[in-house]
Design an enzyme around this catalytic site. Structure first.
Site, PDB file in Angstrom:
ATOM      1  CE  LYS A   1      60.011  90.729  78.814  1.00 50.14           C
ATOM      2  NZ  LYS A   1      58.902  91.720  79.047  1.00 50.14           N
TER       3      LYS A   1
ATOM      4  CG  ASP B   1      61.708  94.676  82.586  1.00 45.99           C
ATOM      5  OD1 ASP B   1      61.823  94.886  81.495  1.00 45.99           O
ATOM      6  OD2 ASP B   1      62.382  95.407  83.320  1.00 45.99           O
TER       7      ASP B   1
ATOM      8  CG  PHE C   1      52.097  55.421  50.443  1.00 49.33           C
ATOM      9  CD1 PHE C   1      52.208  54.995  51.999  1.00 49.33           C
ATOM     10  CD2 PHE C   1      50.817  56.184  50.519  1.00 49.33           C
ATOM     11  CE1 PHE C   1      51.089  55.186  52.913  1.00 49.33           C
ATOM     12  CE2 PHE C   1      49.982  56.359  51.192  1.00 49.33           C
ATOM     13  CZ  PHE C   1      50.043  55.649  52.576  1.00 49.33           C
TER      14      PHE C   1
ATOM     15  NE  ARG D   1      56.252  57.602  49.510  1.00 48.99           N
ATOM     16  CZ  ARG D   1      55.480  57.894  50.624  1.00 48.99           C
ATOM     17  NH1 ARG D   1      54.531  58.697  50.452  1.00 48.99           N
ATOM     18  NH2 ARG D   1      55.536  57.345  52.067  1.00 48.99           N
TER      19      ARG D   1
ATOM     20  CD  GLN E   1      52.380  56.648  58.739  1.00 51.02           C
ATOM     21  OE1 GLN E   1      53.077  56.671  57.706  1.00 51.02           O
ATOM     22  NE2 GLN E   1      51.169  57.051  58.691  1.00 51.02           N
TER      23      GLN E   1
ATOM     24  CG  ASN F   1      54.759  62.708  52.983  1.00 54.22           C
ATOM     25  OD1 ASN F   1      55.761  63.005  52.127  1.00 54.22           O
ATOM     26  ND2 ASN F   1      53.882  61.521  52.838  1.00 54.22           N
TER      27      ASN F   1
ATOM     28  CG  HIS G   1      52.910  65.502  49.836  1.00 59.08           C
ATOM     29  ND1 HIS G   1      52.727  64.198  50.206  1.00 59.08           N
ATOM     30  CD2 HIS G   1      51.851  66.002  50.469  1.00 59.08           C
ATOM     31  CE1 HIS G   1      51.861  63.846  51.250  1.00 59.08           C
ATOM     32  NE2 HIS G   1      51.326  65.101  51.707  1.00 59.08           N
TER      33      HIS G   1
END
Length: 286
Positions: free
Chosen positions: A12, A58, A152, A169, A212, A238, A240
């Protein structure tokens, strides 16, 4: 060529349960979404339509409500264990019961008034067999953002690479995390709060060169802080944020104005494991 029945289960899904505990004029509230899945000697119903071993779904739904009244609910892990053990113990044809619970938080506004929390949803999932019991806790939808301290760069490039490298960033994600307990006995409320604090603290304090790296930092910190946890799996989309080009308006944009992207998005997934963790049942994080 032979055609045979493969692994199967039934149950269920999404039984909605709200349990009010009345302690005089002060009430407490539990808000659960319960899923039940049973597996075992169920070949007959698939192959011949013989339902003699099929406990009605049920009945499973009714058991949720009856147990909520009879036993209360406690922590979601505790309620899931209670249900799963019941189905295995009372149905000889059932070899394994999985009970999963989404627990929706409510913040107290008064003795009997509450406001729905929107920070994240708590998760619990247990699997019970005659020989083993496994408890997995988790959370979903924990939105975190660092407005700087994220870079990055240094990634490989080919003819289709257009992404510019960056040394500053926004790093934003909506955390989905599940963690397996070393044993089926724990202070689950304290454990959940501790893991939530650990992954949040690690996100805040990690200078990130990749999502990561941040994932591993979050998982490692949770295992260091919570010895009752065997392993933790994280899914980090991520989220962005794209810098808006304001040069057409003769304006400089010094990492101040962004478009919050919706899709597509990067999805980073990984598991961080304690080296002395006991073996898990298959697919523990599903």
């Amino acid at each position: 060529m032979a055609i045979v029945l493969g692994p199967n289960r039934y149950g269920k899904a999404e039984t909605r349960l709200v349990r009010v505990s009345r302690d005089g004029d002060t009430h407490s509230l539990a808000d659960f979404n319960v899923g039940i899945a049973l597996s075992g000697d169920l070949a007959a119903t698939h192959l011949t339509g013989d339902n003699s071993g099929v406990l009605p779904t049920d009945t499973m739904k009714n058991t949720v409500y009856a147990f909520a009244k009879k036993h209360g609910v406690g922590e979601p892990e505790e309620f899931a264990l209670l249900l799963a053990r019941h189905f295995v113990a009372t149905n000889g044809q059932i070899e394994s019961a999985r009970v999963s619970i989404e627990s929706f938080g409510w913040e107290r506004l008064g003795p009997h008034s509450f406001q729905r929390k929107g920070d994240c949803t708590r998760l619990a999932s247990v699997v019970v067999t005659a020989e083993q019991t496994q408890v997995v806790s988790g959370l979903t939808g924990l939105v975190l953002l660092n407005s700087t301290a994220s870079e990055f760069h240094g990634f490989p490039r080919d003819r289709y690479t257009t992404l510019p490298e960056t040394t500053d960033r926004i790093l934003a994600t909506a955390v989905d995390a599940k963690w397996r307990h070393m044993s089926p006995t724990a202070d689950f409320a304290k454990s959940f709060a501790g893991v939530l604090e650990a992954v949040t603290t690690a996100f805040v304090n990690t200078y990130s060169y990749s999502l990561q790296q941040t994932l591993f930092s979050m998982g490692s910190h949770a295992l260091h802080q919570r010895p009752e946890i065997a392993e933790i799996r994280l899914e980090l989309p991520n989220k962005h944020h794209y810098l808006v080009d304001l040069s057409l308006f003769d304006m400089a944009n010094d990492n101040e104005v962004f478009i919050a992207g919706d899709r597509p998005y990067g999805l980073i997934e990984g598991t961080v494991v304690r080296d002395d963790a006991p073996p898990a049942l298959a697919e523990w994080y599903l």
